[in-house]
Structure formats: structure tokens, C-alpha cells
Design an enzyme around this catalytic site. Structure first.
Site, mmCIF file in Angstrom:
data_model
loop_
_atom_site.group_PDB
_atom_site.id
_atom_site.type_symbol
_atom_site.label_atom_id
_atom_site.label_comp_id
_atom_site.label_asym_id
_atom_site.label_seq_id
_atom_site.Cartn_x
_atom_site.Cartn_y
_atom_site.Cartn_z
ATOM 1 N N TYR A 1 0.834 -1.198 0.000
ATOM 2 C CA TYR A 1 0.000 0.000 0.000
ATOM 3 C C TYR A 1 0.869 1.248 0.000
ATOM 4 O O TYR A 1 1.925 1.283 0.642
ATOM 5 C CB TYR A 1 -0.900 0.043 1.236
ATOM 6 N N TYR B 1 -0.431 -9.840 -0.039
ATOM 7 C CA TYR B 1 0.596 -9.394 0.902
ATOM 8 C C TYR B 1 0.452 -10.124 2.236
ATOM 9 O O TYR B 1 -0.631 -10.577 2.598
ATOM 10 C CB TYR B 1 0.517 -7.872 1.110
ATOM 11 N N ARG C 1 -3.004 -12.020 2.727
ATOM 12 C CA ARG C 1 -4.314 -11.594 2.229
ATOM 13 C C ARG C 1 -4.429 -11.920 0.746
ATOM 14 O O ARG C 1 -3.516 -11.652 -0.024
ATOM 15 C CB ARG C 1 -4.518 -10.077 2.394
ATOM 16 N N HIS D 1 -7.177 -8.177 -3.369
ATOM 17 C CA HIS D 1 -8.493 -7.581 -3.117
ATOM 18 C C HIS D 1 -8.465 -6.077 -3.343
ATOM 19 O O HIS D 1 -7.414 -5.435 -3.262
ATOM 20 C CB HIS D 1 -8.971 -7.871 -1.691
ATOM 21 N N HIS E 1 -10.602 -2.680 -1.870
ATOM 22 C CA HIS E 1 -11.559 -2.199 -0.862
ATOM 23 C C HIS E 1 -12.579 -1.273 -1.514
ATOM 24 O O HIS E 1 -12.216 -0.415 -2.333
ATOM 25 C CB HIS E 1 -10.825 -1.406 0.227
#
Lengths: 173, 233
Positions: free
Chosen positions: B104, B143, B153, B156, B158
Site C-alpha cells: 500500500y 501481501y 491476504r 483484493h 476495498h
């Protein structure tokens, strides 16, 4: 019939959509009685919960071009959120009842699979005694978790305890 | 004034509980008391309005200052409807995701994967009059996270949606078909109902895919409705 999409946690990285100015609902020039609302979000150990997304929505004063009625604040490392907004007045409730002045909050964070909805009322407001939503909470100690305390001129404090002693009342609509 | 119609309660198992033991973060954060049932008032039945004039749309996450981000370019599109099957027009969607390497653009993300100067990973789009939305991005990477040993995870994106009322607010995550990490993810599996989980997985669609440009994924979203509870639920 379609079924509502499942909720998932907002996670730790939602700041990517954060605009810190949204925490000030008066930023667009709204006029009225300005107040601050702040508090600490704590978990079941009483530990401050950082990176929480606290959202505020208020039905009064009515939203317009200068007053969004909606705000968003993150909690800092000490678990503290802070809004600047306008003090709400009473609004209509169900069945011709009058609701005491209040704000709606929605609490999101890592470890919260769904948002938690609560309401902020204001200590000393006479209409609190007859508010139909506060009246849903029979235990006076629990009801008190929905009432912000005066913390100085125009300043209100509303702590949010997610779990355990003094747990905040959350609503399911 | 008539009282606002009640919102339909969630069908059993289609929404996650607050307490998901396999997701350690829920342990100290789920309320122990039952929520108080509240019939909606104007407070819950109304909600904020966002317009592109005040909240400019940004439907292209795949470029920054004209430079393309690293990774597999994707198009994500779908329709936002309510539980009564009606489109939700002109509603705002906020989007955020990791870059193609699974990192991120966020100071708290210290995963040892490269940042991408041409990917910031957030966007904002509005549905049209028919409830349709569309944006461009790159395939987010998987990640690691510290929930359990060797926890990763799944890929994906959000999503944050508002809909017509504060009570229709939704935060969710869109996943990708065929991702082997889905089977191990406590957040995805925190939704008890298998069909409800499967609806969080986008569908690859050749019709959305653009030749020589990007892969297309469809992700339709349903917000809470107010119709009568279907029989049997």
C-alpha cells in the site's frame, strides 16, 4: 430477491481515501452554533484503538451546500478522534415523537467486520428524558454511554468503548 | 409524515459476525452486548449526498501524472442495486488497494515489496442513472499480515459505498476468481454463508475486457433494501 453484499473490515489502510478536512463539517462556511466532539476509542483491554474511522452523520441542521452533515475522523495513536460541527436541534421521530438533539456515529476499523452504529446525545438536554431511542435502553448506566459530557465551552466529549466494562450501546437498524 | 419503512434484516449467515475467532483483530473489538434494535428514524433513513462537483471523481487508478503503474491493467465494472432489485443511481464509491507488488502507498505498510511511484491506490467513482460504475486499475498483489503464521491476504480491492441512507452504508472487499489464498483468509471466511462469500468474488468477463489493453472484471454490489422480508427467511 437479491441479498445485500457482505461487509468486510475497512482494514488498516483506509487513510488512502481519507481527507482530514472532512472532520470539520463547518469548513464550507456553515453558520450556527459551532461545537467540537472528541473522544477516545478503546478496546476490551481498555487500550486506545488507533486508525479507527469514525463517521458522523446528523439530520439537523439540514445538509446543504455549506453544511455536508457528514464527517469522517481517524483516531490518532492515542485513540482520539475529533470533529468540529454544528450543534443539532431536536428532530422528528417515529409516530410524531420528537427526538432529542443527537448525532449518529459509525465506527470502523481493523478487526471490525462490520461498522458499529451508535448515537451521541448531549448531557443536560431536557428532551433526553423523553427521547424514544434513549428510552430503548433500560439500564441507566448503559443509556449513559450514549450521552456526551460537556468538556468546556462548545466542547463535548464522547468516548467509545467497544467491549467490556462501560461498553457503548450500539444499534442495529 | 409517514414513518420510514424498516430496512430488511440480513438473511442468516450473509453478514459476518463481529466476533470471528480466526481473525485475531476481532477478539478485543467485538461488543459483548447485543445491539439494540432500532426502527429507523429520519436519522437512519437519510444520509449524506455526494456530488462529483464537490467530490471530484477519479476513475483511473492505473496512472499517475500520465505515467502507467506497474502491473496487469484491469477494468472493474458493475451495477449497484438494492435488495429490491432497483438500481442505486448517482451514489459515490470510494476505492483503495495495494499495488501490483502487494504494497500500500501508506506509511504504516512496511511490507518489503516495492512501492510504485505511479500508483497511489485510491479512487472515487459515481454510479450513473442506471446504477452502473466503472474504473481502471492494476491487479493488486497479495501481501503478508501478522494474523497467523504465513498469513497472506488474497488479492483484493476495498470498496466504500453510501447509498441513499446512513443505514445503507457498506464497506466491503472485492476478491478475484481462482485465488488460492481465499481458502485461508479469515476475513473472507468470516462471512458464514458460502454463497454470500462467493458474491464477494468478481467475475472475469471477456465482454468487459478490452483488446490490447486490459482485463475486465464484473463486481455487482447490493445495498440493503426496505422491502418485506422474503418468506422463509
Amino acid at each position: 430477491m437479491p441479498i445485500a453484499t457482505a461487509s468486510q473490515t475497512i482494514g488498516p489502510y483506509w487513510h488512502l481515501i481519507e481527507d482530514p478536512s472532512w472532520a470539520d463539517l463547518t469548513r464550507l462556511g456553515a453558520e450556527g452554533e459551532r461545537i467540537t466532539l472528541s473522544g477516545t476509542v478503546t478496546d476490551g483491554d481498555g487500550a486506545p484503538f488507533s486508525d479507527v474511522c469514525v463517521e458522523l452523520w446528523q439530520p439537523d441542521p439540514a445538509a446543504d451546500d455549506r453544511f455536508p452533515g457528514f464527517g469522517r475522523s481517524r483516531t490518532d495513536a492515542a485513540g482520539v478522534y475529533r470533529f468540529t460541527t454544528l450543534k443539532p436541534g431536536p428532530v422528528a421521530g417515529r409516530g410524531n415523537a420528537i427526538q432529542a438533539p443527537h448525532l449518529a456515529l459509525w465506527v470502523l476499523g481493523r478487526g471490525l467486520m462490520r461498522g458499529l452504529a451508535t448515537r451521541v446525545y448531549f448531557a443536560g438536554e431536557p428532551r433526553n428524558e423523553t427521547d424514544p431511542v434513549l428510552g430503548l435502553v433500560e439500564d441507566p448506566a448503559r443509556r449513559a454511554t450514549l450521552v456526551a459530557a460537556a468538556a468546556g465551552p462548545g466542547a463535548w466529549r464522547f468516548d467509545i468503548r467497544l467491549q467490556g466494562a462501560g461498553e457503548t450501546v450500539f444499534f442495529e437498524v | 409524515m409517514a414513518d420510514p419503512a424498516p430496512f430488511r434484516p440480513a438473511a442468516p449467515g450473509t453478514q459476518p459476525p463481529y466476533d470471528v475467532p480466526a481473525y485475531l483483530g476481532t477478539r478485543k473489538r467485538h461488543p459483548l452486548q447485543q445491539p439494540v434494535r432500532l426502527d429507523p428514524t429520519l436519522t437512519e433513513a437519510n444520509g449524506p449526498r455526494f456530488t462529483p462537483a464537490l467530490f471530484p471523481a477519479d476513475a483511473d487508478l492505473s496512472r499517475v501524472d500520465g505515467h502507467s503503474a506497474q502491473g496487469q491493467r484491469i477494468i472493474v465494472a458493475g451495477t449497484v442495486t438494492d435488495e429490491d432489485g432497483r438500481p442505486v443511481p448517482h451514489t459515490m464509491l470510494e476505492l483503495w488497494q495495494a499495488n501490483a507488488a502487494g504494497r500500500y502507498h501508506h506509511p504504516a505498510d512496511q511490507h518489503d515489496a516495492p512501492l510504485d511511484a505511479h500508483f497511489k491506490g485510491s479512487g472515487r467513482v459515481f454510479t450513473d442513472a442506471a446504477g452502473r460504475y466503472r474504473f481502471l486499475s492494476v491487479l493488486p498483489g497479495a501481501y503478508p499480515w501478522p494474523n497467523h503464521k504465513n498469513a497472506w491476504r488474497p488479492n483484493h480491492i476495498h470498496f466504500s459505498l453510501f447509498g441513499p441512507a446512513f443505514a445503507t452504508r457498506l464497506i466491503t472487499q472485492m476478491y478475484f476468481p481462482g485465488d488460492p489464498l481465499l481458502a485461508y483468509d479469515p476475513i473472507y471466511n468470516g462471512v458464514p454463508d458460502a454463497a454470500a462469500r462467493a458474491r464477494l468474488v468478481a467475475a472475469f468477463e471477456l465482454d468487459l475486457t478490452e483488446p490490447d489493453y486490459a482485463l475486465g472484471y464484473r463486481f455487482d454490489i447490493v445495498l440493503r433494501g426496505r422491502g418485506a422480508t422474503p418468506m422463509g427467511i
